[in-house]
Design an enzyme around this catalytic site. Structure first.
Site, PDB file in Angstrom:
ATOM      1  CB  THR A 454      31.953  42.583  35.534  1.00  0.00           C
ATOM      2  OG1 THR A 454      32.161  42.730  34.079  1.00  0.00           O
ATOM      3  CG2 THR A 454      33.051  41.400  35.931  1.00  0.00           C
ATOM      4  CG  HIS A 506      45.703  38.031  49.422  1.00  0.00           C
ATOM      5  ND1 HIS A 506      45.219  37.509  50.489  1.00  0.00           N
ATOM      6  CD2 HIS A 506      46.643  36.814  48.864  1.00  0.00           C
ATOM      7  CE1 HIS A 506      45.714  36.077  50.776  1.00  0.00           C
ATOM      8  NE2 HIS A 506      46.246  35.783  49.740  1.00  0.00           N
TER       9      HIS A 506
END
Length: 535
Positions: A454, A506
């Protein structure tokens, strides 16, 4: 007689539920027309008619559970359904044939009704085509797993003339916007689904009286020869409307600008979307200066301090998916900065020759795509996703490119970007970007990405923490290029610098992998020859 069968439902799917029939027994159906919707635990499926005819029987009603291959209903051929009628007609006329024997004189006056019959039959053919020429406007199939949409806005009102293939209404789904065009020339006779209404594939949303405009023209000529010239400009206007692209038609409908009053700048003398928007901007600025006087005297203006507008389906989906992403993944963002000097120098040196040879401008995005793919190959966890208790590693590199449009954020996918050259990547990005801005992306072009990039820098963003595009495990945020003083070899020099941000899941990506990924992207961009030479 043709059976309507339950199709294959997909791997590991053994049954489905009949959600809704769009027709009832006795209704006429056309081949490939959607007849019934089936729901499974994964997707919704549409079952179409296998042939033209009449829906003779529904064997699995709404709510019934069916398995692949089960008979849902049967279609009887239209000619077979009509066959009994001529057989019965002679039986009813047989007694009438014997009746004249008892009333012979009654046969004598028969010639006089026959003489009048042609006069009575003459107006009937004129009325018959009017009823037969009504054409239904139906909601199209909107893609796999898309079961409904919302009417965005009709560009015409009841009574307006329409041209074949002219965009009449836009239907918003949770993924894309679908344009519905007029199936024929004529007049919009009825709107059965107003703005904001929820519709399903195959549903009738309006009707057109085909050829209604042509029927009016002869009448005008019969009344007086002078008005016969009036229909000609209308015909020209409809012809001009047919040459407008769907994007231009939609822009004209949204802004209220008449395309015939706009100066075209297209390569073939055609009106472009930008022409419409520019005309709308200049028109809005002119009346704005005269507006203050009447506005002060209008009490309604004081009450317009808040405006409530319903969210579009696309905006609702964006909101839902972003929140689901935050609630599902253990998201963390790490940052680095990259010196764009080498990329800018290479681009400046070869951009003219590149454009001349490949027909597309050399931008920054192709360099970033190449750098990202090289880093993903070294750190496969960032190109993977979690599926239950499994990790699915992807050996293909389908890169999503976030694009901001007037409808909201969409992410078209560049397929197999690792197999493309810089020129091929630039061409594909340009193509997908245009489709996104024109609202013409398909579902296939929006699904299946393995990693997303992005670029907030195009809007001036200096730094951000992008949100993951689930179920992907990583997204790279690009930002504005800023000239900053940097220490290089013991000296302070001005360099074009960009902050990079990697948001990652994560649960699957460790901090070491995330930091290493950004370092690799930085190294490849600061020395583009590394990924060009694969070193």
């Amino acid at each position: 007689m043709a059976d309507i069968l339950t199709p294959a439902l997909g791997e590991s799917v053994t049954e489905a539920t009949v959600a809704r029939w769009t027709k009832k027994a006795g209704d006429a159906v056309k081949k490939d027309e959607v007849l019934v919707e089936l729901d499974t635990d994964k997707v919704s499926l549409e079952v179409a008619a296998p042939a033209d005819g009449v829906l003779a029987e529904i064997k699995a009603a709404d709510g019934a559970t069916v398995t692949p291959g089960a008979v849902l209903g049967r279609i009887e051929a239209a000619d077979a359904a009509a066959a009994p009628k001529p057989a019965e007609a002679p039986k009813a006329e047989a007694p009438k044939a014997e009746a004249p024997k008892a009333a012979a004189p009654a046969a004598a006056p028969a010639p006089s009704p026959k003489a009048e019959a042609p006069k009575a039959e003459a107006p009937k053919p004129a009325a018959a085509p009017a009823a037969a020429s009504t054409i239904e406007i139906k909601t199209p199939v909107m893609g796999e797993s898309v079961a409904e949409g919302s009417i965005g806005r009709w560009t015409k009102k009841v009574g307006d003339k329409v041209s074949k293939d002219e965009v009449l209404v836009e239907i918003e789904t949770d993924k894309v916007a679908v344009e519905v065009s007029a199936p024929a020339d004529g007049e919009l006779a009825e709107i059965t689904a107003d703005n904001g209404a929820t519709v399903t594939p195959g549903q009738v949303i309006g009707r057109i009286n085909a050829g209604a405009g042509a029927a009016v023209a002869p009448a005008a000529k019969a009344d007086a020869p002078a008005p016969a010239e009036a229909p000609k400009p209308a015909a020209k206007a409809s012809t001009a409307a047919e040459t407008l692209s769907p994007a231009v038609q939609r822009a004209a409908a949204e802004t209220g600008v008449d395309p015939s009053t706009v100066q075209p700048t297209g390569p073939k003398g055609n009106v472009l979307k930008g022409d419409i928007l520019q005309a709308a901007a200049s028109a809005s600025s002119a009346p704005a200066q005269a507006a203050p006087a009447p506005a002060a005297s209008t009490p309604a203006a004081a009450d317009d301090r808040e405006v409530r507008v319903k969210m579009t389906r696309l905006r609702q989906t964006i909101a839902r998916r972003l929140k689901e992403s935050q609630n599902t993944a253990a998201q963390l963002t790490t940052f680095n900065e990259v010196d764009i000097t080498s990329v800018m120098a290479m681009r400046g040196q070869y951009k003219d020759a590149f454009e001349k040879r490949h027909g597309v401008k050399l931008g920054f995005m192709s360099f970033f795509v190449k750098a990202v793919i090289a880093a993903l190959k070294e750190l496969p966890a960032i190109n993977a996703e979690i599926d239950g208790t499994d990790i699915v590693y992807k050996n293909h590199y389908d890169i999503g490119m976030a694009v901001g449009t007037d409808r909201g954020l969409v992410v078209p996918v560049v397929r197999d970007a690792d197999r493309m050259s810089l020129a091929e990547i630039e061409k594909e990005i340009a193509r997908l970007g245009k489709l996104a801005r024109d609202g013409e992306l398909t579902l296939d072009q929006l699904q299946g990405g393995t990693f997303t990039i992005t670029n907030g820098g195009v809007y001036g963003s200096l730094m951000s923490t992008p949100i993951l595009n689930m179920p992907q495990s990583g997204i790279l945020g690009m930002h504005n290029i800023v000239q900053r003083p940097m220490a290089v070899d013991g000296q302070v020099v001005i360099r074009p610098m960009m902050y990079l941000a990697l948001s990652y899941d994560h649960r699957i990506v460790d901090g070491k992998e995330a930091v290493t990924f950004l370092v690799r992207v930085k190294e490849y961009l600061e020395d583009p020859n590394r990924f060009l030479l694969d070193v």
